[in-house]
Design a protein around this motif. Structure first.
Motif, PDB file in Angstrom:
ATOM      1  N   ASP A   1     -46.539  -9.629 -10.596  1.00 33.99           N
ATOM      2  CA  ASP A   1     -45.964 -10.305 -11.768  1.00 33.99           C
ATOM      3  C   ASP A   1     -44.908 -11.337 -11.399  1.00 33.99           C
ATOM      4  N   GLY A   2     -44.700 -11.563 -10.067  1.00 31.17           N
ATOM      5  CA  GLY A   2     -43.761 -12.584  -9.611  1.00 31.17           C
ATOM      6  C   GLY A   2     -42.326 -12.133  -9.488  1.00 31.17           C
ATOM      7  N   THR A   3     -42.056 -10.849  -9.752  1.00 32.45           N
ATOM      8  CA  THR A   3     -40.710 -10.320  -9.554  1.00 32.45           C
ATOM      9  C   THR A   3     -40.578  -9.767  -8.139  1.00 32.45           C
ATOM     10  N   VAL A   4     -39.325  -9.624  -7.670  1.00 36.15           N
ATOM     11  CA  VAL A   4     -39.055  -9.124  -6.326  1.00 36.15           C
ATOM     12  C   VAL A   4     -38.139  -7.907  -6.418  1.00 36.15           C
ATOM     13  N   TRP A   5     -38.452  -6.915  -5.620  1.00 39.10           N
ATOM     14  CA  TRP A   5     -37.670  -5.686  -5.562  1.00 39.10           C
ATOM     15  C   TRP A   5     -37.298  -5.411  -4.112  1.00 39.10           C
ATOM     16  N   GLY A   6     -36.248  -4.627  -3.896  1.00 36.16           N
ATOM     17  CA  GLY A   6     -35.822  -4.376  -2.532  1.00 36.16           C
ATOM     18  C   GLY A   6     -35.083  -3.066  -2.380  1.00 36.16           C
ATOM     19  N   CYS A   7     -34.790  -2.728  -1.113  1.00 34.65           N
ATOM     20  CA  CYS A   7     -33.997  -1.550  -0.798  1.00 34.65           C
ATOM     21  C   CYS A   7     -33.452  -1.710   0.616  1.00 34.65           C
ATOM     22  N   GLY A   8     -32.497  -0.841   0.951  1.00 36.12           N
ATOM     23  CA  GLY A   8     -31.936  -0.862   2.293  1.00 36.12           C
ATOM     24  C   GLY A   8     -30.636  -1.618   2.398  1.00 36.12           C
ATOM     25  N   GLY A   9     -30.446  -2.283   3.547  1.00 32.51           N
ATOM     26  CA  GLY A   9     -29.199  -2.961   3.853  1.00 32.51           C
ATOM     27  C   GLY A   9     -28.894  -4.120   2.922  1.00 32.51           C
ATOM     28  N   ASN A  10     -27.642  -4.159   2.454  1.00 32.53           N
ATOM     29  CA  ASN A  10     -27.217  -5.187   1.514  1.00 32.53           C
ATOM     30  C   ASN A  10     -25.767  -5.590   1.777  1.00 32.53           C
ATOM     31  N   THR A  11     -25.319  -5.435   3.011  1.00 28.82           N
ATOM     32  CA  THR A  11     -23.915  -5.653   3.341  1.00 28.82           C
ATOM     33  C   THR A  11     -23.474  -7.092   3.147  1.00 28.82           C
ATOM     34  N   ALA A  12     -24.413  -8.035   3.148  1.00 27.86           N
ATOM     35  CA  ALA A  12     -24.078  -9.445   2.918  1.00 27.86           C
ATOM     36  C   ALA A  12     -24.661  -9.956   1.605  1.00 27.86           C
ATOM     37  N   GLY A  13     -25.208  -9.047   0.797  1.00 25.28           N
ATOM     38  CA  GLY A  13     -25.797  -9.455  -0.476  1.00 25.28           C
ATOM     39  C   GLY A  13     -27.242  -9.873  -0.394  1.00 25.28           C
ATOM     40  N   GLN A  14     -27.936  -9.513   0.702  1.00 26.56           N
ATOM     41  CA  GLN A  14     -29.308  -9.986   0.910  1.00 26.56           C
ATOM     42  C   GLN A  14     -30.320  -9.397  -0.066  1.00 26.56           C
ATOM     43  N   LEU A  15     -29.934  -8.376  -0.848  1.00 24.80           N
ATOM     44  CA  LEU A  15     -30.820  -7.854  -1.883  1.00 24.80           C
ATOM     45  C   LEU A  15     -30.629  -8.577  -3.213  1.00 24.80           C
ATOM     46  N   GLY A  16     -29.617  -9.426  -3.295  1.00 26.87           N
ATOM     47  CA  GLY A  16     -29.454 -10.282  -4.469  1.00 26.87           C
ATOM     48  C   GLY A  16     -29.144  -9.576  -5.760  1.00 26.87           C
ATOM     49  N   VAL A  17     -28.493  -8.413  -5.694  1.00 22.87           N
ATOM     50  CA  VAL A  17     -28.223  -7.637  -6.909  1.00 22.87           C
ATOM     51  C   VAL A  17     -26.793  -7.809  -7.404  1.00 22.87           C
ATOM     52  N   GLY A  18     -26.010  -8.692  -6.763  1.00 23.04           N
ATOM     53  CA  GLY A  18     -24.663  -8.970  -7.228  1.00 23.04           C
ATOM     54  C   GLY A  18     -23.574  -8.152  -6.575  1.00 23.04           C
ATOM     55  N   ASP A  19     -23.943  -7.321  -5.590  1.00 22.42           N
ATOM     56  CA  ASP A  19     -22.928  -6.543  -4.875  1.00 22.42           C
ATOM     57  C   ASP A  19     -23.301  -6.476  -3.401  1.00 22.42           C
ATOM     58  N   GLN A  20     -22.540  -5.673  -2.639  1.00 19.17           N
ATOM     59  CA  GLN A  20     -22.800  -5.517  -1.206  1.00 19.17           C
ATOM     60  C   GLN A  20     -22.988  -4.048  -0.836  1.00 19.17           C
ATOM     61  N   LEU A  21     -23.586  -3.300  -1.752  1.00 19.20           N
ATOM     62  CA  LEU A  21     -23.873  -1.891  -1.531  1.00 19.20           C
ATOM     63  C   LEU A  21     -25.286  -1.722  -0.978  1.00 19.20           C
ATOM     64  N   ASN A  22     -25.474  -0.731  -0.129  1.00 17.78           N
ATOM     65  CA  ASN A  22     -26.811  -0.410   0.355  1.00 17.78           C
ATOM     66  C   ASN A  22     -27.534   0.447  -0.679  1.00 17.78           C
TER      67      ASN A  22
END
Length: 267
Positions: A79-100
């Motif tokens: 459907d063109g959406t993106v989901w993620g999990c794991g490391g997010n210390t620099a915001g690479q999951l794009g969810v607005g925070d830096q939590l894993n």
């Protein structure tokens, strides 16, 4: 290894991706299986338990592509959406925070995405209209924001970049293949991985890599001492960047530490 191949054969893997210590498989059903290191939840099973055999990611279906980073996993749905999990210390999951995250989270409000890539600490998202969006670490200017600010925790469009058909995320550099067969780059060319005779130079906005034409595919290594690969329409491969481990195929590893212009891979 016997168990790995047996499970994947049963699931009829359609697409695969490799992170630094984990692997991702899209099955014919649209479900995803993961295996390997899980130190910060990159396998998406709600735990940080390492897995030696593939497991199915819970509550995830309709996936058509996957991407693995250092400790990050991304999943592109039909459907063109993106989901993620794991490391997010620099915001690479794009969810607005830096939590894993050890369970799935949606990457911003992105829609109409057709390709994904994640590097050492940053992520790239290619939309159907040929624009590129990015988030995560901006070390070396890899996000194309025009500066080297620390990070972006929500996806932002890279200004002035259009007509893109493929993306690749490296250590602190990003590559973009355009529909005309040219390749453009961003970030820091620590060992020549952005071509153009550049070493240590920082590119804060998309810049064409000289000497490349008729390119049909690109790849970027996400490890320190990075290199880049370019496939031409005639089947030849060119490379530039660090040859510390022999990654650019220019001879004895370490003999030529840097190849700062795209050069044919020997043989």
């Amino acid at each position: 290894m016997v168990g790995l191949f047996a499970l994947c054969s049963t699931a009829r893997a359609q697409s695969v991706a490799a992170g630094t210590g984990h692997s991702l498989f899209v099955c014919a059903s649209g479900n995803v299986m993961t295996v390997g290191q899980n130190t910060v939840g990159q396998l998406g099973d709600g735990t940080t338990r390492q897995r030696q055999l593939p497991i199915t990611v819970p509550s995830l279906s309709g996936v058509k592509a996957v991407a693995g980073g250092d400790e990050t996993s991304l999943f592109l749905k039909t459907d063109g959406t993106v989901w993620g999990c794991g490391g997010n210390t620099a915001g690479q999951l794009g969810v607005g925070d830096q939590l894993n995250y050890s369970t799935l989270v949606r990457v911003g409000t992105l829609t109409d995405v057709k390709a994904i890539a994640t590097g050492y600490r940053h992520s790239l998202f290619l939309k159907n209209d040929g624009t590129v969006w990015t988030c995560g670490s901006n070390q070396g200017g890899a996000l194309g924001t025009g500066n080297t600010s620390a990070y972006l925790t929500t996806p932002m469009q890279i200004n002035g970049l259009t007509g893109v058909v493929a993306i690749a995320a490296g250590y602190v550099h990003s590559l973009f293949l355009k529909s005309d067969g040219t390749v453009w780059g961003l970030g820091q060319s620590l060992d020549g991985e952005l071509g153009g005779g550049r070493n240590e130079e920082i590119l804060k906005s998309p810049t064409q890599i000289p000497g490349l034409s008729n390119i049909t595919a690109i790849a970027a290594s996400r490890e320190y001492r990075a290199h880049s690969l370019f496939l031409q329409s005639n089947g030849t491969v060119l490379a530039c960047g660090s040859n510390y481990y022999g990654g650019v195929g220019s001879g004895t590893p370490g003999a030529t530490m840097r190849v700062n212009t795209p050069t044919p891979v020997a043989g």
